[in-house]
Design a protein around this motif. Structure first.
Motif, PDB file in Angstrom:
ATOM      1  N   GLU A   1       0.812  -1.223   0.000  1.00 29.77           N
ATOM      2  CA  GLU A   1       0.000   0.000   0.000  1.00 29.77           C
ATOM      3  C   GLU A   1       0.844   1.271   0.000  1.00 29.77           C
ATOM      4  O   GLU A   1       0.302   2.372  -0.115  1.00 29.77           O
ATOM      5  N   ASP A   2       2.154   1.142   0.117  1.00 35.40           N
ATOM      6  CA  ASP A   2       3.040   2.304  -0.026  1.00 35.40           C
ATOM      7  C   ASP A   2       3.328   2.627  -1.489  1.00 35.40           C
ATOM      8  O   ASP A   2       3.977   3.635  -1.793  1.00 35.40           O
ATOM      9  N   THR A   3       2.863   1.783  -2.383  1.00 35.40           N
ATOM     10  CA  THR A   3       3.058   2.006  -3.810  1.00 35.40           C
ATOM     11  C   THR A   3       2.393   3.307  -4.237  1.00 35.40           C
ATOM     12  O   THR A   3       1.192   3.510  -4.006  1.00 35.40           O
ATOM     13  N   ALA A   4       3.180   4.190  -4.844  1.00 35.83           N
ATOM     14  CA  ALA A   4       2.683   5.508  -5.250  1.00 35.83           C
ATOM     15  C   ALA A   4       3.801   6.262  -5.950  1.00 35.83           C
ATOM     16  O   ALA A   4       4.959   5.826  -5.946  1.00 35.83           O
ATOM     17  N   VAL A   5       3.435   7.394  -6.523  1.00 38.55           N
ATOM     18  CA  VAL A   5       4.440   8.357  -6.972  1.00 38.55           C
ATOM     19  C   VAL A   5       4.720   9.278  -5.795  1.00 38.55           C
ATOM     20  O   VAL A   5       3.790   9.845  -5.204  1.00 38.55           O
ATOM     21  N   TYR A   6       5.979   9.418  -5.452  1.00 38.40           N
ATOM     22  CA  TYR A   6       6.385  10.243  -4.320  1.00 38.40           C
ATOM     23  C   TYR A   6       6.937  11.574  -4.839  1.00 38.40           C
ATOM     24  O   TYR A   6       7.800  11.583  -5.721  1.00 38.40           O
ATOM     25  N   TYR A   7       6.424  12.646  -4.259  1.00 39.90           N
ATOM     26  CA  TYR A   7       6.784  13.994  -4.687  1.00 39.90           C
ATOM     27  C   TYR A   7       7.493  14.740  -3.573  1.00 39.90           C
ATOM     28  O   TYR A   7       7.050  14.723  -2.413  1.00 39.90           O
ATOM     29  N   CYS A   8       8.538  15.446  -3.955  1.00 41.12           N
ATOM     30  CA  CYS A   8       9.211  16.357  -3.040  1.00 41.12           C
ATOM     31  C   CYS A   8       8.492  17.697  -3.070  1.00 41.12           C
ATOM     32  O   CYS A   8       8.031  18.148  -4.135  1.00 41.12           O
ATOM     33  N   ASN A   9       8.407  18.334  -1.916  1.00 44.87           N
ATOM     34  CA  ASN A   9       7.703  19.609  -1.804  1.00 44.87           C
ATOM     35  C   ASN A   9       8.519  20.561  -0.941  1.00 44.87           C
ATOM     36  O   ASN A   9       9.163  20.148   0.020  1.00 44.87           O
ATOM     37  N   ALA A  10       8.461  21.840  -1.302  1.00 48.45           N
ATOM     38  CA  ALA A  10       9.136  22.863  -0.500  1.00 48.45           C
ATOM     39  C   ALA A  10       8.262  24.103  -0.440  1.00 48.45           C
ATOM     40  O   ALA A  10       7.673  24.493  -1.449  1.00 48.45           O
ATOM     41  N   LYS A  11       8.199  24.694   0.732  1.00 47.09           N
ATOM     42  CA  LYS A  11       7.337  25.857   0.938  1.00 47.09           C
ATOM     43  C   LYS A  11       8.134  27.047   1.478  1.00 47.09           C
ATOM     44  O   LYS A  11       9.008  26.883   2.334  1.00 47.09           O
ATOM     45  N   ILE A  12       7.763  28.221   0.979  1.00 52.44           N
ATOM     46  CA  ILE A  12       8.255  29.473   1.538  1.00 52.44           C
ATOM     47  C   ILE A  12       7.035  30.248   2.004  1.00 52.44           C
ATOM     48  O   ILE A  12       6.268  30.751   1.184  1.00 52.44           O
ATOM     49  N   ASP A  13       6.828  30.302   3.311  1.00 53.00           N
ATOM     50  CA  ASP A  13       5.583  30.833   3.851  1.00 53.00           C
ATOM     51  C   ASP A  13       5.377  32.305   3.513  1.00 53.00           C
ATOM     52  O   ASP A  13       4.282  32.711   3.109  1.00 53.00           O
ATOM     53  N   VAL A  14       6.417  33.131   3.666  1.00 51.96           N
ATOM     54  CA  VAL A  14       6.253  34.566   3.500  1.00 51.96           C
ATOM     55  C   VAL A  14       5.889  34.916   2.058  1.00 51.96           C
ATOM     56  O   VAL A  14       5.243  35.940   1.804  1.00 51.96           O
ATOM     57  N   MET A  15       6.259  34.076   1.127  1.00 56.05           N
ATOM     58  CA  MET A  15       5.940  34.318  -0.276  1.00 56.05           C
ATOM     59  C   MET A  15       4.718  33.518  -0.719  1.00 56.05           C
ATOM     60  O   MET A  15       4.328  33.604  -1.887  1.00 56.05           O
ATOM     61  N   ASN A  16       4.149  32.740   0.194  1.00 57.28           N
ATOM     62  CA  ASN A  16       3.039  31.853  -0.147  1.00 57.28           C
ATOM     63  C   ASN A  16       3.404  31.004  -1.359  1.00 57.28           C
ATOM     64  O   ASN A  16       2.596  30.799  -2.265  1.00 57.28           O
ATOM     65  N   SER A  17       4.635  30.523  -1.376  1.00 57.84           N
ATOM     66  CA  SER A  17       5.125  29.749  -2.513  1.00 57.84           C
ATOM     67  C   SER A  17       5.218  28.279  -2.154  1.00 57.84           C
ATOM     68  O   SER A  17       5.574  27.915  -1.037  1.00 57.84           O
ATOM     69  N   ASN A  18       4.912  27.465  -3.132  1.00 60.11           N
ATOM     70  CA  ASN A  18       4.833  26.022  -2.955  1.00 60.11           C
ATOM     71  C   ASN A  18       5.448  25.371  -4.184  1.00 60.11           C
ATOM     72  O   ASN A  18       4.968  25.566  -5.305  1.00 60.11           O
ATOM     73  N   PHE A  19       6.539  24.625  -4.012  1.00 59.60           N
ATOM     74  CA  PHE A  19       7.259  24.045  -5.137  1.00 59.60           C
ATOM     75  C   PHE A  19       7.179  22.522  -5.085  1.00 59.60           C
ATOM     76  O   PHE A  19       7.200  21.930  -4.007  1.00 59.60           O
ATOM     77  N   TRP A  20       7.115  21.922  -6.282  1.00 62.77           N
ATOM     78  CA  TRP A  20       7.001  20.470  -6.390  1.00 62.77           C
ATOM     79  C   TRP A  20       8.057  19.914  -7.331  1.00 62.77           C
ATOM     80  O   TRP A  20       8.407  20.535  -8.337  1.00 62.77           O
ATOM     81  N   GLY A  21       8.523  18.711  -7.009  1.00 60.80           N
ATOM     82  CA  GLY A  21       9.347  17.973  -7.940  1.00 60.80           C
ATOM     83  C   GLY A  21       8.476  17.230  -8.934  1.00 60.80           C
ATOM     84  O   GLY A  21       7.246  17.282  -8.870  1.00 60.80           O
ATOM     85  N   GLN A  22       9.120  16.494  -9.842  1.00 64.82           N
ATOM     86  CA  GLN A  22       8.382  15.799 -10.897  1.00 64.82           C
ATOM     87  C   GLN A  22       7.851  14.446 -10.432  1.00 64.82           C
ATOM     88  O   GLN A  22       7.014  13.849 -11.105  1.00 64.82           O
ATOM     89  N   GLY A  23       8.332  13.970  -9.299  1.00 67.51           N
ATOM     90  CA  GLY A  23       7.859  12.710  -8.742  1.00 67.51           C
ATOM     91  C   GLY A  23       8.754  11.539  -9.095  1.00 67.51           C
ATOM     92  O   GLY A  23       9.412  11.527 -10.132  1.00 67.51           O
ATOM     93  N   THR A  24       8.756  10.556  -8.221  1.00 65.93           N
ATOM     94  CA  THR A  24       9.496   9.318  -8.467  1.00 65.93           C
ATOM     95  C   THR A  24       8.616   8.142  -8.050  1.00 65.93           C
ATOM     96  O   THR A  24       7.975   8.178  -6.997  1.00 65.93           O
ATOM     97  N   GLN A  25       8.576   7.125  -8.892  1.00 62.21           N
ATOM     98  CA  GLN A  25       7.678   5.993  -8.664  1.00 62.21           C
ATOM     99  C   GLN A  25       8.288   5.018  -7.661  1.00 62.21           C
ATOM    100  O   GLN A  25       9.451   4.627  -7.774  1.00 62.21           O
ATOM    101  N   VAL A  26       7.480   4.636  -6.690  1.00 60.67           N
ATOM    102  CA  VAL A  26       7.838   3.583  -5.743  1.00 60.67           C
ATOM    103  C   VAL A  26       6.802   2.479  -5.877  1.00 60.67           C
ATOM    104  O   VAL A  26       5.600   2.730  -5.749  1.00 60.67           O
ATOM    105  N   THR A  27       7.270   1.277  -6.153  1.00 60.50           N
ATOM    106  CA  THR A  27       6.382   0.128  -6.291  1.00 60.50           C
ATOM    107  C   THR A  27       6.824  -0.957  -5.336  1.00 60.50           C
ATOM    108  O   THR A  27       7.992  -1.364  -5.350  1.00 60.50           O
ATOM    109  N   VAL A  28       5.902  -1.400  -4.494  1.00 62.09           N
ATOM    110  CA  VAL A  28       6.194  -2.436  -3.515  1.00 62.09           C
ATOM    111  C   VAL A  28       5.390  -3.675  -3.880  1.00 62.09           C
ATOM    112  O   VAL A  28       4.152  -3.638  -3.891  1.00 62.09           O
ATOM    113  N   SER A  29       6.079  -4.754  -4.177  1.00 60.65           N
ATOM    114  CA  SER A  29       5.403  -5.994  -4.566  1.00 60.65           C
ATOM    115  C   SER A  29       5.157  -6.866  -3.341  1.00 60.65           C
ATOM    116  O   SER A  29       5.937  -6.866  -2.386  1.00 60.65           O
ATOM    117  N   SER A  30       4.081  -7.621  -3.407  1.00 62.31           N
ATOM    118  CA  SER A  30       3.724  -8.480  -2.262  1.00 62.31           C
ATOM    119  C   SER A  30       4.351  -9.851  -2.376  1.00 62.31           C
ATOM    120  O   SER A  30       4.930 -10.200  -3.387  1.00 62.31           O
TER     121      SER A  30
END
Length: 117
Positions: A88-117
Motif C-alpha cells: 500500500e506504499d506504492t505511489a508516486v512520491y513527490y518532493c515539496n518545498a514551501k516558503i511561507d512569507v511568499m506563499n510559494s509552494n514548489f514540487w518535484g516531478q515525482g518518483t515511482q515507488v512500487t512495492v510488490s507483495s
C-alpha cells in the motif's frame, strides 16, 4: 525559479527498504518546510512527512515508525528513508518545498515507488 529533483524510487519487495532523495536548486534554508507527499492511482495526493528549517518533523500516521525524513543543508537535499515497505506504499512520491512569507509552494516531478507483495 526553484527546481526540485527526486531520485531513488524503484521496485522493492514487501518488507524491503528504499531511500528517496530530493535535490534543490537553491539553498534549502530558504524553505520554511520541505517534505514528501505521495499519490497512488485513483487517490488524492497525501502528506507523508515534512521537516522544518528548525528540524521539526511531522509524519503521517501510516508511516510512523517506518519512514524517516532528514535534511542535509550542506548538500541542499532532503531524504526519505523508507523501511518495512508495504504494497500500500506504492505511489508516486513527490518532493515539496514551501516558503511561507511568499506563499510559494514548489514540487518535484515525482518518483515511482512500487512495492510488490
Amino acid at each position: 525559479q526553484v527546481q526540485l529533483v527526486e531520485s531513488g524510487g524503484g521496485l522493492v519487495q514487501a518488507g524491503g527498504s528504499l531511500r528517496l532523495s530530493c535535490a534543490a536548486s537553491k539553498s534549502i534554508f530558504i524553505f520554511n518546510t520541505v517534505g514528501w507527499y505521495r499519490q497512488a492511482p485513483g487517490k488524492q495526493r497525501e502528506l507523508v512527512a515534512t521537516i522544518t528549517r528548525e528540524g521539526s518533523t511531522n509524519y503521517a500516521d501510516f508511516v510512523k515508525g517506518r519512514f524517516i525524513i532528514s535534511r542535509d543543508n550542506a548538500r541542499n537535499t532532503v531524504s526519505l528513508q523508507m523501511n518495512s515497505l508495504k504494497p500500500e506504499d506504492t505511489a508516486v512520491y513527490y518532493c515539496n518545498a514551501k516558503i511561507d512569507v511568499m506563499n510559494s509552494n514548489f514540487w518535484g516531478q515525482g518518483t515511482q515507488v512500487t512495492v510488490s507483495s
